[in-house]
Design a protein around this motif. Sequence first.
Motif, PDB file in Angstrom:
ATOM      1  N   GLY A   1       4.726   3.172   6.775  1.00 30.83           N
ATOM      2  CA  GLY A   1       5.458   2.387   5.566  1.00 30.83           C
ATOM      3  C   GLY A   1       6.974   2.596   5.614  1.00 30.83           C
ATOM      4  O   GLY A   1       7.551   3.476   6.247  1.00 30.83           O
ATOM      5  N   VAL A   2       7.604   1.701   4.763  1.00 28.51           N
ATOM      6  CA  VAL A   2       9.065   1.841   4.516  1.00 28.51           C
ATOM      7  C   VAL A   2       9.443   3.034   3.727  1.00 28.51           C
ATOM      8  O   VAL A   2       8.605   3.282   2.751  1.00 28.51           O
ATOM      9  CB  VAL A   2       9.437   0.447   3.777  1.00 28.51           C
ATOM     10  CG1 VAL A   2      10.959   0.536   3.628  1.00 28.51           C
ATOM     11  CG2 VAL A   2       9.159  -0.704   4.664  1.00 28.51           C
ATOM     12  N   ARG A   3      10.303   3.881   4.208  1.00 29.78           N
ATOM     13  CA  ARG A   3      10.644   5.104   3.564  1.00 29.78           C
ATOM     14  C   ARG A   3      11.713   4.820   2.614  1.00 29.78           C
ATOM     15  O   ARG A   3      12.785   4.444   2.963  1.00 29.78           O
ATOM     16  CB  ARG A   3      10.695   6.303   4.670  1.00 29.78           C
ATOM     17  CG  ARG A   3      11.478   7.424   3.682  1.00 29.78           C
ATOM     18  CD  ARG A   3      11.169   8.943   4.358  1.00 29.78           C
ATOM     19  NE  ARG A   3       9.760   9.164   4.231  1.00 29.78           N
ATOM     20  CZ  ARG A   3       9.304  10.266   4.483  1.00 29.78           C
ATOM     21  NH1 ARG A   3      10.068  11.292   5.006  1.00 29.78           N
ATOM     22  NH2 ARG A   3       8.180  10.377   4.457  1.00 29.78           N
TER      23      ARG A   3
ATOM     24  N   SER B   1       6.267  -4.319   7.158  1.00 25.61           N
ATOM     25  CA  SER B   1       7.032  -3.082   6.806  1.00 25.61           C
ATOM     26  C   SER B   1       8.188  -2.848   7.890  1.00 25.61           C
ATOM     27  O   SER B   1       9.244  -2.635   7.699  1.00 25.61           O
ATOM     28  CB  SER B   1       6.066  -2.076   7.027  1.00 25.61           C
ATOM     29  OG  SER B   1       4.924  -1.982   5.989  1.00 25.61           O
ATOM     30  N   TYR B   2       7.907  -3.229   9.027  1.00 27.82           N
ATOM     31  CA  TYR B   2       9.013  -2.840  10.174  1.00 27.82           C
ATOM     32  C   TYR B   2      10.025  -3.693  10.115  1.00 27.82           C
ATOM     33  O   TYR B   2      11.390  -3.310  10.041  1.00 27.82           O
ATOM     34  CB  TYR B   2       8.443  -2.935  11.574  1.00 27.82           C
ATOM     35  CG  TYR B   2       9.424  -2.983  12.766  1.00 27.82           C
ATOM     36  CD1 TYR B   2       9.950  -1.783  13.141  1.00 27.82           C
ATOM     37  CD2 TYR B   2      10.068  -4.230  13.325  1.00 27.82           C
ATOM     38  CE1 TYR B   2      10.756  -1.745  14.200  1.00 27.82           C
ATOM     39  CE2 TYR B   2      10.799  -4.084  14.257  1.00 27.82           C
ATOM     40  CZ  TYR B   2      11.396  -2.966  14.412  1.00 27.82           C
ATOM     41  OH  TYR B   2      12.320  -2.790  15.461  1.00 27.82           O
TER      42      TYR B   2
ATOM     43  N   LYS C   1       0.952  -1.062  -0.160  1.00 26.12           N
ATOM     44  CA  LYS C   1      -0.024  -0.198   0.091  1.00 26.12           C
ATOM     45  C   LYS C   1       0.910   1.223  -0.048  1.00 26.12           C
ATOM     46  O   LYS C   1       1.788   1.265   0.807  1.00 26.12           O
ATOM     47  CB  LYS C   1      -0.832  -0.110   1.255  1.00 26.12           C
ATOM     48  CG  LYS C   1      -1.866   1.159   1.235  1.00 26.12           C
ATOM     49  CD  LYS C   1      -2.798   1.032   2.472  1.00 26.12           C
ATOM     50  CE  LYS C   1      -2.084   1.707   3.624  1.00 26.12           C
ATOM     51  NZ  LYS C   1      -3.172   1.607   4.943  1.00 26.12           N
ATOM     52  N   LEU C   2       0.609   2.189  -0.985  1.00 25.51           N
ATOM     53  CA  LEU C   2       1.416   3.441  -0.883  1.00 25.51           C
ATOM     54  C   LEU C   2       0.857   4.167   0.004  1.00 25.51           C
ATOM     55  O   LEU C   2      -0.359   4.799  -0.088  1.00 25.51           O
ATOM     56  CB  LEU C   2       1.373   3.892  -2.407  1.00 25.51           C
ATOM     57  CG  LEU C   2       2.121   5.275  -2.781  1.00 25.51           C
ATOM     58  CD1 LEU C   2       3.579   5.055  -2.513  1.00 25.51           C
ATOM     59  CD2 LEU C   2       1.808   5.465  -4.025  1.00 25.51           C
ATOM     60  N   CYS C   3       1.580   4.759   1.059  1.00 24.38           N
ATOM     61  CA  CYS C   3       0.837   5.379   2.199  1.00 24.38           C
ATOM     62  C   CYS C   3       1.149   6.866   1.947  1.00 24.38           C
ATOM     63  O   CYS C   3       0.471   7.554   2.619  1.00 24.38           O
ATOM     64  CB  CYS C   3       1.649   5.231   3.567  1.00 24.38           C
ATOM     65  SG  CYS C   3       1.433   3.061   3.937  1.00 24.38           S
ATOM     66  N   HIS C   4       2.400   7.288   1.311  1.00 22.90           N
ATOM     67  CA  HIS C   4       2.593   8.594   1.049  1.00 22.90           C
ATOM     68  C   HIS C   4       3.597   8.887   0.091  1.00 22.90           C
ATOM     69  O   HIS C   4       4.460   8.005  -0.111  1.00 22.90           O
ATOM     70  CB  HIS C   4       2.975   9.153   2.526  1.00 22.90           C
ATOM     71  CG  HIS C   4       3.614  10.550   2.377  1.00 22.90           C
ATOM     72  ND1 HIS C   4       2.771  11.790   2.363  1.00 22.90           N
ATOM     73  CD2 HIS C   4       4.830  11.104   2.302  1.00 22.90           C
ATOM     74  CE1 HIS C   4       3.334  13.008   2.261  1.00 22.90           C
ATOM     75  NE2 HIS C   4       4.517  12.759   2.112  1.00 22.90           N
ATOM     76  N   VAL C   5       3.437   9.939  -0.746  1.00 20.37           N
ATOM     77  CA  VAL C   5       4.286  10.358  -1.777  1.00 20.37           C
ATOM     78  C   VAL C   5       4.838  11.842  -1.432  1.00 20.37           C
ATOM     79  O   VAL C   5       3.773  12.624  -1.169  1.00 20.37           O
ATOM     80  CB  VAL C   5       3.798  10.181  -3.062  1.00 20.37           C
ATOM     81  CG1 VAL C   5       4.734  10.578  -4.184  1.00 20.37           C
ATOM     82  CG2 VAL C   5       3.437   8.795  -3.353  1.00 20.37           C
TER      83      VAL C   5
ATOM     84  N   ILE D   1       5.991   3.123   1.515  1.00 25.47           N
ATOM     85  CA  ILE D   1       5.262   1.904   1.214  1.00 25.47           C
ATOM     86  C   ILE D   1       5.074   0.907   2.561  1.00 25.47           C
ATOM     87  O   ILE D   1       5.900   0.457   2.982  1.00 25.47           O
ATOM     88  CB  ILE D   1       5.958   1.286   0.118  1.00 25.47           C
ATOM     89  CG1 ILE D   1       6.162   2.384  -0.943  1.00 25.47           C
ATOM     90  CG2 ILE D   1       5.394   0.139  -0.486  1.00 25.47           C
ATOM     91  CD1 ILE D   1       7.403   2.115  -2.261  1.00 25.47           C
ATOM     92  N   ALA D   2       3.885   0.544   2.403  1.00 24.51           N
ATOM     93  CA  ALA D   2       3.604  -0.759   3.613  1.00 24.51           C
ATOM     94  C   ALA D   2       3.584  -2.020   2.779  1.00 24.51           C
ATOM     95  O   ALA D   2       3.217  -1.952   1.613  1.00 24.51           O
ATOM     96  CB  ALA D   2       2.246  -0.312   4.265  1.00 24.51           C
ATOM     97  N   LEU D   3       4.245  -3.185   3.524  1.00 25.26           N
ATOM     98  CA  LEU D   3       4.257  -4.266   2.798  1.00 25.26           C
ATOM     99  C   LEU D   3       3.445  -5.455   3.683  1.00 25.26           C
ATOM    100  O   LEU D   3       3.799  -5.282   4.770  1.00 25.26           O
ATOM    101  CB  LEU D   3       5.787  -4.760   2.657  1.00 25.26           C
ATOM    102  CG  LEU D   3       6.584  -3.653   1.506  1.00 25.26           C
ATOM    103  CD1 LEU D   3       8.039  -4.191   1.709  1.00 25.26           C
ATOM    104  CD2 LEU D   3       6.116  -3.826   0.203  1.00 25.26           C
TER     105      LEU D   3
END
Length: 100
Positions: free
Chosen positions: A64-66, A49-50, A21-25, A34-36
């Motif tokens: 999400g993972v930056r 993600s963590y 899931k794309l959390c933020h751009v 990006i959350a996985l």
Amino acid sequence: MTTYAENIKNLVPAGSRIDFKLCHVSRSHLTRDIALFYTKKNGELCDLSYNVAGLLGLGMKNQGVRISGAGQDMVAYLIREMGQAVYDDAYAFTYGYQAA
């Protein structure tokens, strides 16, 4: 104490589909959060993600993972790097979009 790679290996078998899931751009479109996720056979959703952020030496932001950069599919990059680090195979996982 288990490592990030061991945590992922215990949760996700090789050949599994990883949803994202794309959390933020960012405004510049050069940074994404990006959350996985992995969905277990019983339907339980596991947020990876963590563990992926720790495994790859990346930060977390907005759940999400930056990751920063341009010119490539950042989700494919994360999934391939995760597969390489966990199973020594960049193509150990497939991926798809997780609807919000």
